[in-house]
Design an enzyme around this catalytic site. Structure first.
Site, PDB file in Angstrom:
ATOM      1  CD  GLU A  93      -5.850 -11.463  -1.622  1.00  0.00           C
ATOM      2  OE1 GLU A  93      -6.380 -10.599  -0.909  1.00  0.00           O
ATOM      3  OE2 GLU A  93      -5.622 -11.309  -2.823  1.00  0.00           O
ATOM      4  CB  CYS A 332      -0.889  -1.873   4.455  1.00  0.00           C
ATOM      5  SG  CYS A 332      -2.195  -1.545   5.600  1.00  0.00           S
TER       6      CYS A 332
END
Length: 343
Positions: A93, A332
């Protein structure tokens, strides 16, 4: 790296020049190849129009080292999360984070992550292998290509622990700086802490931003949140960070994810301030992004502001970083291969 196909991406202009000479071509083709790889971002050598047609045909199946986008999710704030398929079919990713003046790429350094942080979605999916320098650089070129604008900043905060793949990360930093053209001070390497590796990084004398994911100012809580902290006691971690500052002359950024009712209490803010007093550092407070796999909560605004104020009262440089791309599951700690969940 063992088992990984050699590619042209990840090679310097000197190495590319050696390669073209081995192919029986004049040395100047090396600079041409370098420009088309890193500035034009070609995906096939057949696209390099300055090469002789016959040679291009010979090279049509030679691996450059580019990944394929298998999925892209775009959040309302225009943050884009990519699932990229590597040469061996594994999925990683990458996130592209645009603002009016910047385009930041959050790159992965490993397929999965072995650190198993309790609050992090990536660590729940296990670990497969390190990425090569080429696979790291490719992420930046892919985002640049998709946004059709230059990448200005790169943060090693995606899947994986960068210091466990330090050799390839250092190579990628140098390629991104010297070949892609991104200033070292616009590159950030983040770590939860790996024994001996912080000082190893320091001795490379890079001008990158160095960030340590701290998340707790006492050893017991830190071990609960970051199991690998058992092998790297907090006093030793902080001592190595101080040595990093001495060796490089650059401050350390401490990332601190605020978990509601867990590490955001006033006494914990005071504890953190005492740890960092007299330290050439900066603290990034990051309100937690809840995930299904972990039973933690995002703190309310009052708790966030109170914690920040405590650090400011103790003269600690601090800011609050609100993650981009929440709607894309790209913020995050929320990076994970969606394809794995489907299988």
């Amino acid at each position: 790296m063992k088992g990984q196909e050699e590619t042209l991406l990840g090679k310097s202009v000197g190495q590319l020049t050696d390669w073209v000479k081995q192919q029986g071509q004049p040395a100047y083709r090396g600079k041409q190849l370098h420009q088309w790889l890193y500035q034009k971002g070609v995906r096939s050598l057949t696209e390099i129009s300055v090469f002789p047609k016959a040679w291009r045909e010979e090279l049509k199946d030679y691996p450059i080292g580019r990944s394929n986008i298998v999925h892209c999710t775009i959040a309302p704030d225009q943050t884009r999360k990519y699932l990229l398929s590597l040469g061996d079919g594994l999925i990683i990713e990458t996130v592209g984070i645009p603002t009016s003046k910047r385009l930041t790429v959050c790159v992965s350094s490993q397929v999965g992550c072995p650190m198993n942080c309790d609050f992090c979605a990536t660590g729940k999916g296990g670990y497969t292998r390190n990425l090569t320098c080429a696979e790291i650089v490719d992420q930046v070129l892919t985002v640049q290509e998709d946004f059709q604008r230059r990448v200005s900043h790169v943060v090693f905060m995606g899947m994986g622990e960068p210091l466990l793949n330090l050799k390839e990360v250092i190579k990628a930093v140098k390629i991104l700086n010297q070949d892609v053209g991104i200033g070292q001070r616009s590159l950030t390497i983040s770590t939860v802490g790996v024994p001996k590796k912080i000082l190893e990084l320091a001795h490379h004398q890079l001008q990158v931003t160095f960030a340590v994911s701290l998340h707790a100012a006492n050893q017991t809580l830190r071990e609960q949140l970051i199991p690998s902290a058992k092998s790297y006691p907090l006093p030793k971690l902080l001592a190595d960070c101080r040595k990093y500052v001495e060796i490089t002359g650059r401050r350390v950024t401490f990332e601190y994810i605020l978990l509601g009712g867990v590490n955001d209490l006033p006494e914990q803010g005071i504890q953190l301030a005492k740890c960092l007093t007299g330290f050439q550092s900066h603290v990034n407070l990051i309100p937690y992004n809840p995930i299904e796999e972990a039973d933690y909560q995002r703190p309310d605004g009052e708790s966030i502001n109170r914690f920040k104020s405590i650090l400011e009262e103790h003269k600690i440089a601090v800011s609050v970083r609100y993650s981009r791309g929440l709607e894309a599951n790209a913020a995050c700690g929320q990076l994970r291969a969606m394809s794995a969940a489907k299988n």
